[in-house]
Scaffold this motif. Structure first.
Motif, PDB file in Angstrom:
ATOM      1  N   SER A 118       0.809  -1.229   0.000  1.00 47.12           N
ATOM      2  CA  SER A 118       0.000   0.000   0.000  1.00 47.12           C
ATOM      3  C   SER A 118       0.837   1.272   0.000  1.00 47.12           C
ATOM      4  O   SER A 118       0.482   2.252  -0.653  1.00 47.12           O
ATOM      5  N   VAL A 119       1.950   1.273   0.713  1.00 50.18           N
ATOM      6  CA  VAL A 119       2.738   2.501   0.903  1.00 50.18           C
ATOM      7  C   VAL A 119       3.836   2.661  -0.143  1.00 50.18           C
ATOM      8  O   VAL A 119       4.088   3.771  -0.619  1.00 50.18           O
ATOM      9  N   SER A 120       4.483   1.580  -0.538  1.00 51.66           N
ATOM     10  CA  SER A 120       5.587   1.678  -1.510  1.00 51.66           C
ATOM     11  C   SER A 120       5.042   1.843  -2.920  1.00 51.66           C
ATOM     12  O   SER A 120       3.874   1.560  -3.190  1.00 51.66           O
ATOM     13  N   ASP A 121       5.920   2.264  -3.820  1.00 55.01           N
ATOM     14  CA  ASP A 121       5.533   2.330  -5.227  1.00 55.01           C
ATOM     15  C   ASP A 121       5.543   0.943  -5.857  1.00 55.01           C
ATOM     16  O   ASP A 121       4.794   0.677  -6.789  1.00 55.01           O
ATOM     17  N   SER A 122       6.408   0.065  -5.357  1.00 56.35           N
ATOM     18  CA  SER A 122       6.423  -1.330  -5.785  1.00 56.35           C
ATOM     19  C   SER A 122       7.224  -2.130  -4.766  1.00 56.35           C
ATOM     20  O   SER A 122       7.964  -1.566  -3.970  1.00 56.35           O
ATOM     21  N   TRP A 123       7.062  -3.438  -4.812  1.00 55.40           N
ATOM     22  CA  TRP A 123       7.849  -4.320  -3.953  1.00 55.40           C
ATOM     23  C   TRP A 123       8.093  -5.622  -4.699  1.00 55.40           C
ATOM     24  O   TRP A 123       7.436  -5.925  -5.693  1.00 55.40           O
ATOM     25  N   HIS A 124       9.074  -6.389  -4.231  1.00 52.83           N
ATOM     26  CA  HIS A 124       9.526  -7.594  -4.924  1.00 52.83           C
ATOM     27  C   HIS A 124      10.001  -8.609  -3.893  1.00 52.83           C
ATOM     28  O   HIS A 124      10.514  -8.243  -2.838  1.00 52.83           O
ATOM     29  N   THR A 125       9.869  -9.859  -4.220  1.00 50.34           N
ATOM     30  CA  THR A 125      10.475 -10.923  -3.429  1.00 50.34           C
ATOM     31  C   THR A 125      11.097 -11.945  -4.369  1.00 50.34           C
ATOM     32  O   THR A 125      10.644 -12.101  -5.506  1.00 50.34           O
ATOM     33  N   GLY A 126      12.143 -12.605  -3.907  1.00 47.85           N
ATOM     34  CA  GLY A 126      12.810 -13.613  -4.715  1.00 47.85           C
ATOM     35  C   GLY A 126      14.018 -14.165  -3.992  1.00 47.85           C
ATOM     36  O   GLY A 126      14.181 -13.977  -2.790  1.00 47.85           O
ATOM     37  N   VAL A 127      14.868 -14.834  -4.749  1.00 48.84           N
ATOM     38  CA  VAL A 127      16.117 -15.371  -4.208  1.00 48.84           C
ATOM     39  C   VAL A 127      17.160 -14.265  -4.276  1.00 48.84           C
ATOM     40  O   VAL A 127      17.352 -13.645  -5.322  1.00 48.84           O
ATOM     41  N   SER A 128      17.830 -14.022  -3.166  1.00 53.10           N
ATOM     42  CA  SER A 128      18.850 -12.977  -3.130  1.00 53.10           C
ATOM     43  C   SER A 128      20.173 -13.495  -3.668  1.00 53.10           C
ATOM     44  O   SER A 128      20.372 -14.700  -3.821  1.00 53.10           O
ATOM     45  N   ARG A 129      21.083 -12.584  -3.912  1.00 54.50           N
ATOM     46  CA  ARG A 129      22.413 -12.977  -4.393  1.00 54.50           C
ATOM     47  C   ARG A 129      23.186 -13.752  -3.333  1.00 54.50           C
ATOM     48  O   ARG A 129      24.210 -14.348  -3.608  1.00 54.50           O
ATOM     49  N   PHE A 130      22.694 -13.746  -2.082  1.00 57.92           N
ATOM     50  CA  PHE A 130      23.307 -14.523  -1.009  1.00 57.92           C
ATOM     51  C   PHE A 130      22.726 -15.936  -0.941  1.00 57.92           C
ATOM     52  O   PHE A 130      23.079 -16.709  -0.070  1.00 57.92           O
ATOM     53  N   GLY A 131      21.790 -16.249  -1.853  1.00 65.22           N
ATOM     54  CA  GLY A 131      21.137 -17.550  -1.832  1.00 65.22           C
ATOM     55  C   GLY A 131      20.048 -17.630  -0.785  1.00 65.22           C
ATOM     56  O   GLY A 131      19.629 -18.715  -0.394  1.00 65.22           O
ATOM     57  N   GLU A 132      19.593 -16.497  -0.334  1.00 62.82           N
ATOM     58  CA  GLU A 132      18.563 -16.413   0.693  1.00 62.82           C
ATOM     59  C   GLU A 132      17.312 -15.792   0.078  1.00 62.82           C
ATOM     60  O   GLU A 132      17.205 -15.632  -1.122  1.00 62.82           O
ATOM     61  N   THR A 133      16.388 -15.418   0.933  1.00 58.74           N
ATOM     62  CA  THR A 133      15.194 -14.696   0.512  1.00 58.74           C
ATOM     63  C   THR A 133      15.474 -13.209   0.581  1.00 58.74           C
ATOM     64  O   THR A 133      16.100 -12.730   1.531  1.00 58.74           O
ATOM     65  N   VAL A 134      15.025 -12.468  -0.421  1.00 58.77           N
ATOM     66  CA  VAL A 134      15.086 -11.013  -0.374  1.00 58.77           C
ATOM     67  C   VAL A 134      13.675 -10.486  -0.595  1.00 58.77           C
ATOM     68  O   VAL A 134      12.932 -11.004  -1.424  1.00 58.77           O
ATOM     69  N   VAL A 135      13.316  -9.494   0.203  1.00 57.25           N
ATOM     70  CA  VAL A 135      12.090  -8.736  -0.010  1.00 57.25           C
ATOM     71  C   VAL A 135      12.528  -7.284  -0.072  1.00 57.25           C
ATOM     72  O   VAL A 135      13.285  -6.813   0.786  1.00 57.25           O
ATOM     73  N   SER A 136      12.076  -6.569  -1.104  1.00 57.40           N
ATOM     74  CA  SER A 136      12.497  -5.187  -1.275  1.00 57.40           C
ATOM     75  C   SER A 136      11.295  -4.308  -1.566  1.00 57.40           C
ATOM     76  O   SER A 136      10.253  -4.788  -2.013  1.00 57.40           O
ATOM     77  N   PHE A 137      11.467  -3.025  -1.288  1.00 51.88           N
ATOM     78  CA  PHE A 137      10.464  -2.046  -1.711  1.00 51.88           C
ATOM     79  C   PHE A 137      11.169  -0.912  -2.422  1.00 51.88           C
ATOM     80  O   PHE A 137      12.370  -0.709  -2.269  1.00 51.88           O
ATOM     81  N   ARG A 138      10.389  -0.193  -3.221  1.00 48.55           N
ATOM     82  CA  ARG A 138      10.938   0.889  -4.045  1.00 48.55           C
ATOM     83  C   ARG A 138      10.076   2.132  -3.879  1.00 48.55           C
ATOM     84  O   ARG A 138       8.847   2.058  -3.922  1.00 48.55           O
TER      85      ARG A 138
END
Length: 145
Positions: A118-138
């Motif tokens: 609701s607050v961010s312009d966009s968000w994403h989830t996936g596999v991070s470059r560390f081989g973990e989970t990444v969740v990001s917002f923009r």
């Protein structure tokens, strides 16, 4: 706990800063405090309070839902991408377990990603470059173009 500010705020740099936090509840206010301190040098035009709210939600999710058989940390990084700010939170776990829920009014949990959506312009989830989970917002208009 590790904090990194990559460069002088006057220089162009895709990654503006990073921190590594232990997976404990106390890391949430620490992340807010240090993010505010580090990002203020870059004078973003977007709401820092909105960013702090979203960061709190993602770090809380990482602490609550991160899983590993051994010791682990929560990684937070923030980047400038043109006029946008992207904030990433990394933790061990499976990216497919990250999902946007629409809880009923009586549900006590499940609103963190809904708030991020609701607050961010966009968000994403996936596999991070560390081989973990990444969740990001923009936040798209964090700086003038």
């Amino acid at each position: 706990m590790t904090y990194v500010v990559d460069r002088n705020p006057c220089e162009e740099s895709p990654r503006l800063g990073a921190m590594t936090l232990p997976p404990v509840a106390e890391s949430v206010p620490r992340a807010r405090r240090w993010f505010r301190k580090f990002i203020s040098a870059y004078e973003p035009a977007c709401s820092v309070d909105d960013c702090l709210l979203l960061l709190s939600e993602l770090v809380t999710n990482a602490v609550v839902h991160g899983r590993s058989e051994g010791p682990w940390v929560v990684r937070v990084e923030w980047f400038r991408e043109g006029s946008a700010l992207r904030v990433e939170v990394h933790n061990p776990g499976l990216p497919e377990n990250v999902r946007l829920r629409h809880p009923d009014a009586g549900d006590a949990h499940g609103r963190r990603l809904l708030l991020v959506d609701s607050v961010s312009d966009s968000w994403h989830t996936g596999v991070s470059r560390f081989g973990e989970t990444v969740v990001s917002f923009r936040m798209t208009d964090a700086w003038p173009s």
